[in-house]
Design a protein around this motif. Sequence first.
Motif: not given
Length: 296
Positions: A23, A67, A33
């Motif tokens: 991420a 993500a 993240a």
Amino acid sequence: MTEGMDPATEAFVTHRNLLFTVAYEMLGSAADAEDVLQETWLRWVDVEQAEIRDQRAYLVRITTRQALTRLRTLGRRKETYVGPWLPEPLLTTPDIAEDVELADSVSMAMMLVLETLAPVERAVFVLREVFDLAYDEIAAAVDKTPAAVRQIAHRARAHVAARRPRGTVSSAESRHALEAFGRAVETGDLQGLLDLLAPDIVLLADGGGVVKAVVRPIVGADRVARLMAAGLPRVGGQVSTELVQINGAPALVIRIDGMLDSVVATRIDDGSITGLYVVRNPEKLSRIEQATAVAR
């Protein structure tokens, strides 16, 4: 299985550092993240575990999809960001240097190269080149065919190769350059700075509109050296520098009167500093006091 931990939780904990790294490399933001990992966990606990053949690949797939969604939101935020946007620096543990490819992939210079890729290109590059996922696994993560993923990977690889730092720089070389740079900054030694900088060096400073920082790239050794030599003494207070490992490579933490002021990472090509990346935005400095584990 770890005592008292169900299989789904154990798998997530086992692969958490890997998922964070995926991420982070896609987003350049530790805060985002972490949000992606939270979303991954919420989806993971609803999955029927008996139907999963490869927990690692499945978790990476969920993380990648989350993500990509977050990356599009982040892109809109960057459009209104004040001044250059730099990745959030991470204090990393010394053992990352043992994995040269991982250390290179999270370096500030490489993270900035990844910023020039389109979202899906970035995902494909990270999953293939850094984490060595099979094309069919990547295809499932980005909703493309394996053939399309191969083409995207080839295009992204060529794009990155044209922009990544030239040649391999050892940690010892980086430390030597940064130690000299730190001494020159502390003393305001203009000539000492000029000796370290490539003629076409580019300085990027990220204050995010929260603290003072140049809002445009500064190009050229003379301009960069004069800015660094004059800028810090002008703020008043005692300037000190500390050599630490940021994003898998040596970098400087600058403190004024003992208070964290900024992080300075570098790009080094052919023995000279060609890029200086100064992160001053306090919202991006929370990962400097305690090391963050990255893994693959």
